[in-house]
Design a protein around this motif. Structure first.
Motif, short mmCIF file in Angstrom:
data_model
loop_
_atom_site.label_atom_id
_atom_site.label_comp_id
_atom_site.label_asym_id
_atom_site.label_seq_id
_atom_site.Cartn_x
_atom_site.Cartn_y
_atom_site.Cartn_z
N PRO A 190 0.92 -1.16 0.06
CA PRO A 190 0.08 0.24 0.02
C PRO A 190 0.87 1.16 -0.02
O PRO A 190 1.91 1.21 0.34
CB PRO A 190 -0.90 -0.20 1.32
CG PRO A 190 0.04 -1.09 2.24
CD PRO A 190 1.00 -2.01 1.31
N SER A 210 -1.13 1.10 5.66
CA SER A 210 -0.78 2.19 5.13
C SER A 210 -1.13 3.58 5.80
O SER A 210 -2.15 3.75 6.37
CB SER A 210 -1.62 2.28 3.88
OG SER A 210 -1.49 3.65 3.32
N ASP A 213 -3.82 5.79 3.18
CA ASP A 213 -5.03 5.96 2.95
C ASP A 213 -5.84 4.96 3.98
O ASP A 213 -7.19 4.75 4.25
CB ASP A 213 -5.38 5.23 1.69
CG ASP A 213 -4.77 3.80 1.52
OD1 ASP A 213 -4.29 3.39 2.42
OD2 ASP A 213 -4.78 3.43 0.35
N THR A 215 -5.64 1.72 4.86
CA THR A 215 -6.08 0.28 4.55
C THR A 215 -4.81 -0.56 5.21
O THR A 215 -3.74 -0.03 5.51
CB THR A 215 -5.95 0.23 3.05
OG1 THR A 215 -4.65 0.62 2.47
CG2 THR A 215 -7.12 0.91 2.43
N TRP A 217 -3.40 -4.46 4.40
CA TRP A 217 -3.15 -5.22 3.49
C TRP A 217 -2.67 -6.75 3.96
O TRP A 217 -1.74 -6.66 5.05
CB TRP A 217 -2.33 -4.90 2.23
CG TRP A 217 -2.90 -3.71 1.59
CD1 TRP A 217 -3.67 -2.66 1.79
CD2 TRP A 217 -2.45 -3.49 0.12
NE1 TRP A 217 -3.91 -1.82 1.13
CE2 TRP A 217 -3.30 -2.47 -0.35
CE3 TRP A 217 -1.90 -4.26 -0.98
CZ2 TRP A 217 -3.19 -1.70 -1.38
CZ3 TRP A 217 -1.84 -3.52 -1.92
CH2 TRP A 217 -2.38 -2.40 -2.32
N VAL A 229 -7.74 -6.84 1.61
CA VAL A 229 -7.56 -5.62 2.22
C VAL A 229 -8.54 -4.99 2.94
O VAL A 229 -9.79 -5.08 2.52
CB VAL A 229 -7.50 -4.50 0.75
CG1 VAL A 229 -7.37 -3.03 1.13
CG2 VAL A 229 -6.55 -4.97 -0.17
N PHE A 230 -8.34 -4.66 4.12
CA PHE A 230 -9.21 -4.08 5.14
C PHE A 230 -9.38 -2.64 5.08
O PHE A 230 -8.48 -1.86 5.22
CB PHE A 230 -8.73 -4.64 6.57
CG PHE A 230 -8.56 -6.12 6.83
CD1 PHE A 230 -9.61 -6.78 7.07
CD2 PHE A 230 -7.13 -6.26 6.63
CE1 PHE A 230 -9.21 -8.17 7.32
CE2 PHE A 230 -6.73 -7.70 6.72
CZ PHE A 230 -7.80 -8.57 7.10
N VAL A 231 -10.62 -2.11 4.84
CA VAL A 231 -10.91 -0.69 4.58
C VAL A 231 -11.89 -0.45 5.76
O VAL A 231 -12.98 -1.04 5.91
CB VAL A 231 -11.55 -0.64 3.18
CG1 VAL A 231 -11.73 0.97 3.01
CG2 VAL A 231 -10.52 -1.14 2.29
N HIS A 233 -10.76 2.77 8.14
CA HIS A 233 -10.02 3.75 9.01
C HIS A 233 -10.14 4.90 8.06
O HIS A 233 -10.14 5.12 6.98
CB HIS A 233 -8.69 3.73 9.40
CG HIS A 233 -8.29 2.73 10.43
ND1 HIS A 233 -8.80 2.90 11.59
CD2 HIS A 233 -7.89 1.49 10.53
CE1 HIS A 233 -8.50 1.95 12.52
NE2 HIS A 233 -7.88 0.90 11.90
N TRP A 261 -10.86 -7.17 12.91
CA TRP A 261 -11.26 -7.67 11.68
C TRP A 261 -11.35 -8.97 11.70
O TRP A 261 -10.45 -9.80 12.28
CB TRP A 261 -10.32 -7.08 10.58
CG TRP A 261 -9.95 -5.66 10.77
CD1 TRP A 261 -9.04 -5.03 11.41
CD2 TRP A 261 -10.66 -4.42 9.74
NE1 TRP A 261 -9.01 -3.69 11.13
CE2 TRP A 261 -9.94 -3.30 10.10
CE3 TRP A 261 -11.59 -4.44 8.96
CZ2 TRP A 261 -10.28 -2.13 9.53
CZ3 TRP A 261 -12.08 -3.30 8.49
CH2 TRP A 261 -11.67 -2.03 8.68
N CYS A 268 -15.25 -5.58 9.17
CA CYS A 268 -14.65 -5.13 10.56
C CYS A 268 -15.92 -5.80 11.67
O CYS A 268 -16.89 -5.58 11.54
CB CYS A 268 -15.09 -3.70 10.51
SG CYS A 268 -14.45 -2.82 12.22
#
Length: 272
Positions: A190, A210, A213, A215, A217, A229-231, A233, A261, A268
């Protein structure tokens, strides 16, 4: 030149060579205003041509000069370390270590603002060495991590390969042999990799957070693939890792939240 009205100070005073004061009023002060005639005012002239005495000139600090207290010589602090490595040309941002009991060697990895990662070693006899790691980073190396503590914990019962990982703000994740520093492979990560964490069961799965952004990974290293990929935040992902059983991913963000997660689903589970 003659001073302007704003520059002229007028000294007014009344002088009585034989003042007389009544005994009862000797301790009193007369605050009543006193008016002078025009002829009694004294005009003060300022001579601009007169040179200024050096002692009157205000002292100005030199541009870029450290504060006066910083210029005073100071004794160097004592160095009680058992070994030190001066291999970086800028601030060191990351460090991790691994002790190999088979060889009695302590391995230390470091990453810095000079866009470099280094592998250091200290033998049981006290000799030390440093190897600059070969990948040409284009931004700061922000994190380094060994998986040696986890390679014997794989569910298959088979010891996994020992690795050293280095992450950078240039978006790369680079794997090395942890004893020789030899390059294994470089992977795309990332943007602005802030931290790395290996899975506790075998060390074959790697998390990368990262700062850019937010994320997180998750990679499977044997197949060189990104599993998830955890999205979620809303700011940078500043820290994270697996729980000790490896069944949950946790992360902390600059948005003021901590999140858990589900690794397989990527969803989440909780927000704190």
């Amino acid at each position: 030149r003659r001073c302007t009205s704003g520059e002229v100070g007028r000294v007014r005073k009344i002088m009585d060579p034989n003042p007389t004061v009544d005994g009862d009023a000797a301790e009193d002060f007369d605050d009543a205003p006193t008016y002078l005639n025009e002829g009694e005012a004294v005009e003060v002239k300022v001579d601009d041509a007169a040179p200024m005495d050096e002692s009157d000139e205000p002292s100005e600090p030199q541009v870029g000069a450290p504060p006066a207290e910083a210029q005073a010589p100071q004794d160097a602090p004592p160095d009680d370390s058992t070994a030190s490595f001066a291999t970086h040309a800028d601030a060191v941002y990351a460090v991790d270590s691994h002790y190999d009991p088979a060889t009695g060697t302590l391995y230390v990895a470091s990453g810095g603002g000079d866009d470099r990662a280094c592998l250091h070693a200290v033998s049981s006899a006290g000799s030390k060495s440093s190897v600059p790691l070969s990948h040409p980073h284009t931004d700061s190396v922000s994190c380094v991590a060994f998986n040696a503590a986890h390679v014997n914990n794989d569910a298959s019962g088979t010891p996994q390969r020992s690795l050293l990982a280095a992450g950078s703000y240039d978006g790369s994740i680079v794997l090395y042999d942890p004893s020789t520093g030899q390059l294994v492979r470089a992977m795309e990560g990332p943007e602005d990799v802030e931290w790395l964490s290996f899975h506790p069961k075998g060390g074959t799965v790697l998390l990368a957070g990262s700062m850019a952004d937010g994320t997180v990974w998750m990679y499977h290293l044997p197949t060189e693939s990104c599993l998830q990929v955890f999205v979620g935040h809303e700011g940078g992902a500043v820290a994270g890792g697996f729980t000790p059983d490896g069944k949950t991913v946790v992360s902390a963000g600059s948005d003021g939240t901590v999140r858990s997660w589900a690794p397989r689903k990527g969803t989440c589970k909780h927000v704190f």
